[in-house]
Every structure is written in structure tokens, then in C-alpha cells.
Design an enzyme around this catalytic site. Structure first.
Site, PDB file in Angstrom:
ATOM      1  N   ASP A  30       9.145  -0.656  -6.687  1.00  0.00           N
ATOM      2  CA  ASP A  30       8.535  -1.885  -6.170  1.00  0.00           C
ATOM      3  C   ASP A  30       9.161  -3.081  -6.893  1.00  0.00           C
ATOM      4  OD1 ASP A  30       5.603  -2.525  -4.589  1.00  0.00           O
ATOM      5  OD2 ASP A  30       6.492  -4.117  -5.809  1.00  0.00           O
ATOM      6  N   ASN A  85      -2.052   0.638   1.993  1.00  0.00           N
ATOM      7  CA  ASN A  85      -2.806  -0.513   2.491  1.00  0.00           C
ATOM      8  C   ASN A  85      -2.560  -0.645   3.987  1.00  0.00           C
ATOM      9  OD1 ASN A  85      -3.762  -1.335  -0.090  1.00  0.00           O
ATOM     10  ND2 ASN A  85      -1.776  -2.248  -0.535  1.00  0.00           N
ATOM     11  N   HIS A  98       4.125   2.384   4.238  1.00  0.00           N
ATOM     12  CA  HIS A  98       4.601   2.784   2.906  1.00  0.00           C
ATOM     13  C   HIS A  98       3.412   3.195   2.061  1.00  0.00           C
ATOM     14  CE1 HIS A  98       3.700  -1.519   2.785  1.00  0.00           C
ATOM     15  NE2 HIS A  98       3.322  -1.331   1.520  1.00  0.00           N
ATOM     16  N   MET A  99       3.679   4.068   1.116  1.00  0.00           N
ATOM     17  CA  MET A  99       2.645   4.502   0.174  1.00  0.00           C
ATOM     18  C   MET A  99       3.045   4.082  -1.228  1.00  0.00           C
ATOM     19  SD  MET A  99       0.808   8.166  -0.107  1.00  0.00           S
ATOM     20  CE  MET A  99       2.278   9.124  -0.357  1.00  0.00           C
TER      21      MET A  99
END
Ligand code: 5GP
Ligand code: ZN
Length: 112
Positions: A30, A85, A98-99
Site C-alpha cells: 500500500d 471496504n 482489493h483486500m
């Protein structure tokens, strides 16, 4: 999906720190980490949200990828958090499924 940042990363048109990659799934760091380990597990195919994906095999692969990361980083017992989310109230900002995979500090506070 030419305007999608994760599609561009999957197509190698934008740089990212790629941690691992299989045919259908990539794992990147990230850009704005919220924990010492903060990875994103991303299907290469474009699904705006979790609700748009009915590919059970792919959805399973996302979770299996989280298991693999946990094993590789030795986090099975210590723990980690996986989060998807979905849409506005959950705070989704990138509309490509995405996780999040977070670990490395106590994650007792706010989810995500
Ligand atoms: P969301 O809020 O949609 O669940 O999560 C999106 C995540 O993508 C955020 O944690 C954000 O920091 C990350 N992100 C946004 N743009 C980029 C980018 O260009 N590269 C990488 N590596 N991460 C990104
Ligand atoms: Zn996309």
C-alpha cells in the site's frame, strides 16, 4: 478500464511495489501504509466492488493469497487483519476490488 489505477498497476503502466503475482492476482505494498505490513491483494481483472464479482474461484484465491502471505511472513499465530471496504460508508476509495492485509502492530482500534 483505462482510468483505473489498479488496472494500470496490473498492466504495468504505473509502478508499484509488487510483492507477488500469479495469473489472476497480484499483491502490492500500500502506498500509504496504516500498519508496518500493509499489503493489497488485488485481482488483475476489474471488478469495481466485492458485489460485482461472482467468480467464486477468484474470491477464494484472494483469501488463499492472504493465507500464503501470513505463512510466508510467519504471522499465523501473531495475527493479521484482512479487510475489503465496499462502497461509500465503508470508505472505499479505489473502485477496483482489493483486500487489505495488515499486520505488525496491535490492530485494536478502528477497523481498517
Ligand atoms: P480503499 O480505501 O479503497 O479500501 O483502499 C485503497 C487503498 O489503496 C488505500 O489504502 C491507498 O493507500 C491505496 N492506494 C491508492 N492509490 C495507490 C497507488 O497508486 N499505489 C498503491 N500501492 N496503493 C494505492
Ligand atoms: Zn481496475
Amino acid at each position: 478500464m483505462s482510468e483505473c489505477i489498479f488496472c494500470k498497476i496490473a498492466e504495468k503502466k504505473i509502478k508499484a511495489e509488487i510483492v507477488s503475482e500469479t495469473g489472476k492476482v497480484m499483491v502490492i505494498k500500500d502506498i500509504n501504509p496504516q500498519a508496518p505490513t500493509h499489503l493489497l491483494i488485488i485481482p488483475k481483472a476489474h471488478y469495481p466492488t466485492l458485489m460485482d464479482c461472482e467468480d467464486r474461484e477468484l474470491l477464494g484465491e484472494l483469501l488463499q493469497t492472504a493465507q500464503n502471505i501470513a505463512r510466508e511472513l510467519g504471522l499465523e499465530d501473531r495475527g493479521f487483519r484482512t479487510v475489503i471496504n465496499t462502497n461509500e460508508e465503508a470508505g472505499q476509495t479505489v473502485f477496483h476490488l482489493h483486500m487489505h492485509f495488515m499486520a505488525g502492530r496491535p490492530l485494536t482500534g478502528r477497523m481498517g
